[in-house]
Design an enzyme around this catalytic site. Structure first.
Site, mmCIF file in Angstrom:
data_model
loop_
_atom_site.group_PDB
_atom_site.id
_atom_site.type_symbol
_atom_site.label_atom_id
_atom_site.label_comp_id
_atom_site.label_asym_id
_atom_site.label_seq_id
_atom_site.Cartn_x
_atom_site.Cartn_y
_atom_site.Cartn_z
ATOM 1 N N THR A 93 0.029 4.426 0.370
ATOM 2 C CA THR A 93 -0.335 5.363 1.432
ATOM 3 C C THR A 93 0.289 4.951 2.761
ATOM 4 O OG1 THR A 93 -2.441 5.866 0.329
ATOM 5 C CG2 THR A 93 -2.265 6.432 2.655
ATOM 6 N N CYS B 221 -0.811 3.663 -6.663
ATOM 7 C CA CYS B 221 -1.615 2.956 -5.661
ATOM 8 C C CYS B 221 -1.695 1.507 -6.125
ATOM 9 C CB CYS B 221 -3.017 3.560 -5.563
ATOM 10 S SG CYS B 221 -4.191 2.587 -4.580
ATOM 11 N N CYS C 263 0.871 -1.182 0.000
ATOM 12 C CA CYS C 263 0.000 0.000 0.000
ATOM 13 C C CYS C 263 0.900 1.222 0.000
ATOM 14 C CB CYS C 263 -0.891 -0.019 1.250
ATOM 15 S SG CYS C 263 -1.810 1.509 1.537
#
EC number: 5.1.1.3
Length: 268
Positions: A77, A186, A75
């Site tokens: 983020t 992403c 991921c």
């Protein structure tokens, strides 16, 4: 290495399967676990403190039952904020996922590049530092989208892709005719790369870090000692029940080789 290492992939949703797929192709014989914190999905809308807290809690909980040899934070983020905390707690390799800015800058012919990521990733100082270091000579367009994450999540769970919604999200880039490279920043986005290409036909190169992560995992596994050889069943962990669990698991058994879906209770 000949022994089976236990490798955990972690994401808030199913985007990490795009990274898992690359690792599995390169290293098909290891013991794989996948955890998604669907109770907190999507991470892009959460505070840095909460993302760190949840990532640590999930990884610690799984490690108690299945001694881990390597963790992939699949991921973007989460990877921008959690890696120091994980590396402080665990004494095993931790592999993060960051936008593939350097290879995009190298491959682009027009030097006009789009960074397609989550709202959380595009605003991180870490990403700005990567751009300054590797792509200062390029024009970088940033687009942070939660909607695209949801579209990719729906696709892997068996729903059709809403091309109209996808086109609306990407409309701002559609008329940028010299935009020749898009960074899929992403892990969800490689899952809908074909649909993104339909909406951005001028783009020649879509770049994601999946293959590079697989090579990094292979390199790190060469220098570790496997902690546990008992478990061989590939498992998926979630943090809350959801309506299509049976349909979801059947698809993942067939496509990804996971055998069981386990609810992870972080309060126990």
């Amino acid at each position: 290495m000949n022994e089976k290492a236990t490798i955990l992939f972690f994401d808030s949703g199913v985007g990490g399967f795009s990274v898992y797929h690359e690792v599995l192709d390169l290293l098909p014989h290891h013991h794989y676990l996948y955890a998604f914190d669907n109770e907190m999905f999507p991470f892009s809308e959460k505070s840095e403190e909460l993302v760190i807290q949840r990532t640590l809690a999930v990884c610690k909980k799984i490690n108690e039952r299945y001694p881990l040899d390597l963790i992939v934070i699949a991921c973007n983020t989460a990877s921008t904020v959690v890696l120091p905390a994980l590396r402080e707690y665990f004494d095993i390799p931790i592999v993060g996922t960051v936008p593939a800015i350097k290879p995009a800058a190298e491959i682009s012919q027009t030097k006009h590049i789009g960074l397609l990521a989550t709202k959380g990733t595009v605003k991180r100082a870490y990403v700005n530092d990567l751009i300054e270091k590797y792509a200062s000579h390029c024009q970088i367009e940033k687009l942070g989208s939660t909607k695209l994450v949801e579209i990719a999540q729906d696709k892997i769970q068996g729903d059709s892709v809403d091309l109209l919604a996808l086109k609306n999200e990407l409309e701002i880039w559609a008329k940028k005719t010299d935009l020749d490279t898009v960074i899929l920043g992403c892990t969800h986005f490689p899952l809908i790369k074909d649909e993104i290409q339909i909406c951005l036909p001028q783009v020649k190169y879509f770049v994601d870090p999946g293959a590079a992560i697989a090579k990094r995992v292979a390199y790190l596994l060469d220098s570790i000692k496997v902690r546990s050889k008992k478990e061989t069943k590939n498992l998926i962990f979630c943090t809350k029940h959801f309506s299509i669990e049976n349909k979801f698991l059947q698809a993942l058994k067939f496509r990804w080789g996971f055998e069981e879906l386990v609810l992870l209770n972080l309060d126990e």
